[in-house]
Design an enzyme around this catalytic site. Structure first.
Site, short mmCIF file in Angstrom:
data_model
loop_
_atom_site.label_atom_id
_atom_site.label_comp_id
_atom_site.label_asym_id
_atom_site.label_seq_id
_atom_site.Cartn_x
_atom_site.Cartn_y
_atom_site.Cartn_z
N TYR A 109 18.86 25.13 -12.56
CA TYR A 109 19.10 23.69 -12.43
C TYR A 109 18.40 22.98 -13.57
CZ TYR A 109 19.39 19.04 -10.37
OH TYR A 109 19.66 17.72 -10.14
N TYR A 133 29.40 20.05 -12.31
CA TYR A 133 28.03 19.83 -11.86
C TYR A 133 27.97 20.21 -10.38
CZ TYR A 133 23.45 17.57 -11.75
OH TYR A 133 22.10 17.31 -11.65
#
Lengths: 393, 142, 323
Positions: free
Chosen positions: A343, A293
């Site tokens: 994203y 991430y």
């Protein structure tokens, strides 16, 4: 751990919508489209689904998505809090439900208009008074308002304590962009950058400049999870969930765990990593590729250490060896990551991790991939998962 | 030649222009609109401005451009020649605000004898009102 | 908007690209000292070359010139704009946008090139062309399209004297994003200067902020085991007691970590803005600003001393200075 959910459930379908700055449609529509596409990828019908899970933050209710897609009765549904910290938490929910028989087939999804709608970079405002906004009240008056600023506070201390410099932040951002440049789905497709361009970007918050910060984008991602038995008979090669776990650390705050102990670490991720390795019986050397991430470049460094790919403060040297590149020790974020693909709160990372295991990444590394690590957001209660091929069972 | 004018050689990249504080008044907004022959109602009629979603009349673009121009030529002096003004607009300027204009020399072109000034106008309520890049030719020392 | 609406809109608007908005327009007045003087007064132009013939003649210009930034003025329509502006291709284009809900209009950029100084007696003719219309964009104001027009200015000899690119956004106004609606003060019509975002005050934290208002930083202390804790919470994590009092911090400490913020610039704050985690001598940590020192000079481990100060019209906050 008395119940081990390792090797009970498998990812059998994945999908993303297109990624954009302006999807032109509702978040509910994005979620419905991507769930339908993930089912199509799996060769399953909506009626096969009996479980759903998404982010607490998602605006599209499970039953609304189910109704839109034509999914029937549900026996399991759940939500995971803490923004991007939820990403692999959805896999965790689904794997538990499948392993325990609470559901036979679970779809997890996340859809957001993160650019044309609410932008996270706008920061918190405290306009809605909740217990959470009282927490933000310790930061808002001083101007510490944005995710970038909260992560920066930990990063500055990390760089002070270790030997880390902007060189390794650049290497992370550069490598992600290289991967995006050859991924036609990525928002930065065909747009690599060099050190000069990276250094010329505007300062956001020390030590981050623009290219150290993830995109804000519109789009959705979904993953279908069912039992490994059933996965053997479906259209796509199954992707086994070898281990999956969540972690929250004692005395932590959401994004601002500044008050106790050393803040230049990611304790919640340490907790998740320990559990995943214990569940799966695997160790770092078994992991062939990773999707971390990457809301900010430095978070990849923290996680490399949490997952034991290097010693504490060893991530700087590890990445400067080219380890994250396609021909490196640990090809990382082969889709371009959230820094350069899109994203979608880490769920596009789960899609990419499944593709790596299937052998279908657009940047598939030129080596055998048996196990891929995928993680959730850092700074919040978080999690991670190791996915493997069916052959690894 | 005027002694009030800066020479090309005397100006260096990184030089800062003295900031100028501009109180935004109704007189400036309306006077600027009239001086620029811009009678669009939002620049002189508060009701029209409110229909457009702002609480009061607001400065027109020609005035912002003019303030950039005067800020730079007041610094450079009468023998300078303004070649180009690139203006980017941000939040509106309304009566009651105070805008601070600042500037910095960001480039020099030896062949053309021009310097480039980055100008920033920020008001005290909504922040960035305007950002500009101005190319201005300066006389060389004799 | 539906895909069909969007297609209908785009078919109509893109047909305008490349069109002149009307015939070349000669300025109603030649360049003249009266209009220049009025402009220079308002803009605060100090240079005598704009209105003092005698002094202007001593400069390299050799006489009065018009302020370069005035170029566009010579093309303006003037008073009719207030009530009945002329209908040209540009307005027709805007009306198409309006009919599809793109009623917002906002000038976003101009780029003006001046090829020569204009002097009293020059006559300026302008012609404007619709140069480009962007694809649909999501902007902070709402969904919209950028329209770029190019105006070419020529003199009485047909020579080009300047060129201006003018960029406007035609957009569907974003209801939740109306800056004016959000910030306006009904009575005066003028928004107040912004202040820092205050902390919400609830049962568990209100007392702490009230102390700050009174100039003090307190640290919560468990009555049962005397453990200090910050930020405040209702129960002691060591002994589970809900009984507590507080001590006043001397605000001596050192920088545990810090960061300097540049972007985005939130109204009410001054940038670059330095925020830090301060390790207080009492043992707890506190997030606050570091001031009174160049942000590049701040280091981890630096000794600092805090005091509670008024930082804007409404806000009291602890601020830390180099010790």
């Amino acid at each position: 751990m008395t119940v081990n959910i390792s090797n009970k459930a498998a990812i059998v379908g994945v999908a993303n919508t297109e990624f954009s700055k302006n999807s032109g449609r509702s978040e509910l529509q994005l979620a419905a489209e991507v769930v339908a596409a993930a089912l199509a990828d799996a060769g399953l019908k909506p009626g096969d689904v009996d479980g759903m899970s998404t982010f607490a933050m998602d605006t599209s209710d499970e039953i609304e998505v189910a109704r839109a897609v034509g999914i029937g009765d549900l026996s399991f549904y759940s939500r995971v809090p803490h923004g991007g910290g939820a990403a692999t938490g959805l896999v965790h929910q689904a794997a538990m439900a499948v392993a325990t028989g609470m559901a036979k087939c679970v779809v997890i999804y996340r859809g957001l208009n993160g650019r044309s709608g609410h932008r996270f970079s706008a920061g918190v405002s405290g306009e809605i008074t909740t217990s959470d906004s009282i927490h933000w009240g310790w930061y808002m008056p001083y101007g510490l308002l944005t995710p970038a600023s909260w992560v920066a506070m930990c990063t500055q201390r990390y760089m002070h304590l270790g030997n880390c410099t902007k060189d390794s932040l650049f290497e992370v951002a550069y490598t992600m962009r290289q991967h995006a440049a050859t991924n036609p789905q990525a928002l930065f497709y065909g747009q690599p950058f060099d050190r000069q361009e990276y250094d010329a970007q505007k300062k956001v918050v020390d030590p981050f400049q623009l290219y150290d910060c993830c995109l804000e984008s519109d789009g959705a991602s979904a993953v279908v999870i069912t039992s490994v038995e059933r996965a053997k008979h479906l259209r796509q090669p199954g992707v086994v969930i070898r281990g999956v776990a969540q972690g929250a650390a004692a005395n932590m705050e959401s994004m601002t765990s500044f008050y106790e102990g050393e803040i230049a670490t990611t304790q919640p991720m340490d907790i998740a990593a320990k559990q995943v390795y214990a569940q799966s019986g695997l160790s770092p050397e078994h992991v062939d590729s990773a999707v971390f991430y990457d809301a900010f470049s430095s978070t990849v460094l923290f996680q490399l250490e949490s997952w034991g790919f290097c010693e504490r403060f060893g991530a700087h040297d590890f990445v400067l060896d080219g380890s994250l590149r396609l021909d490196g020790r640990l090809p990382t974020n082969t889709n371009g990551g959230q820094l350069s693909e899109a994203y979608i709160h880490g769920v596009n990372g789960i899609v990419e991790a499944a593709r790596l295991v299937r052998g279908g990444s657009v940047n598939q590394p030129n080596k055998e991939i048996n196990h891929v690590l995928v993680t959730s957001g850092v700074g919040v209660p978080t999690g991670g998962a190791i996915l493997g091929t069916m052959d690894t069972l | 030649m005027s002694s009030e004018t800066l020479n090309f050689e005397a100006v260096q990249i990184g030089d800062q222009l003295a900031p100028r504080e501009v109180p935004i008044t109704a007189a400036l907004v309306v006077g600027g609109a009239v001086a620029s022959r811009d009678f669009t109602p939002v620049h002189h009629d508060r009701k029209a401005a409110q229909q457009a979603g702002l609480p009061d009349v607001f400065m027109n673009i020609l005035t912002s451009n003019g303030l950039v121009g005067s800020y730079v030529t007041n610094w450079a002096g009468p023998d300078s020649t303004t070649k180009k003004i690139d203006l980017k607009l941000g939040s509106p300027n309304l009566p009651g605000f105070v805008m601070t204009i600042s500037g910095e020399v960001v480039a020099k072109d030896d062949a053309l004898g021009t310097v480039e000034i980055a100008v920033l106008g920020e008001n005290n309520v909504w922040g960035m009102h305007m950002q500009a890049k101005v190319q201005i030719e300066l006389p060389r020392s004799a | 908007m539906t895909a069909a609406d969007r297609q209908a809109l785009e078919e109509q608007i893109y047909a305008y690209v490349g069109r002149a908005i009307g015939q070349p327009k000669k300025s109603m007045d030649d360049v003249n000292v009266a209009m220049i003087r009025q402009w220079a007064e308002v803009m605060g132009d100090e240079s005598s070359i704009y209105f003092d013939q005698q002094r202007a003649s001593t400069t390299a210009k050799g006489g009065i010139i018009a302020p370069p930034s005035m170029l566009q003025v010579w093309s303006m329509e003037g008073y009719p704009m207030a009530a009945s502006p002329a209908v040209d291709e540009q307005r027709a284009l805007h009306q198409i946008f309006d009919s599809f809900g793109f009623t917002g209009v906002l000038g976003t950029n101009t780029s003006t090139e001046m090829y020569r100084d204009l002097r009293p007696g020059d006559s300026v003719t302008s012609q404007t062309t619709i140069d480009t219309i962007s694809e649909q964009k999501a902007t902070a104001r709402g969904i919209g399209y950028f329209i770029e027009t190019v105006t070419v200015f020529t003199d009485q000899h047909g020579e080009a004297v300047g060129r201006q690119v003018f960029r406007v956004l035609k957009f569907i106004p974003n209801e939740s994003n109306g800056q004016g609606a959000q910030d306006s003060t009904e009575q005066s019509g003028t928004p107040a200067p912004p202040v820092r975002i205050p902390s919400p005050r609830g049962q568990d934290n209100g007392w702490w902020w009230q102390a700050v208002d009174a100039g003090k930083v307190l640290i919560q202390r468990c009555k049962s085991c005397s453990t200090l804790r910050h930020p405040p919470r209702p129960m002691c994590g060591q002994c589970q007691s809900v009984e507590w009092d507080s001590i006043e911090s001397a605000l001596a400490g050192e920088v545990y970590s810090f960061t300097t913020l540049y972007h985005p610039k939130v109204p009410g704050y001054h940038y670059p803005l330095c925020c830090a985690v301060i390790e207080l001598a009492e043992g707890t940590r506190l997030v606050a600003n570091i001031v009174g020192i160049d942000h590049d000079a701040v280091t981890i481990g630096m000794k600092v001393q805090g005091k509670v100060e008024q930082v804007d019209e409404k806000t009291m906050l602890p601020q830390f200075y180099p010790a």
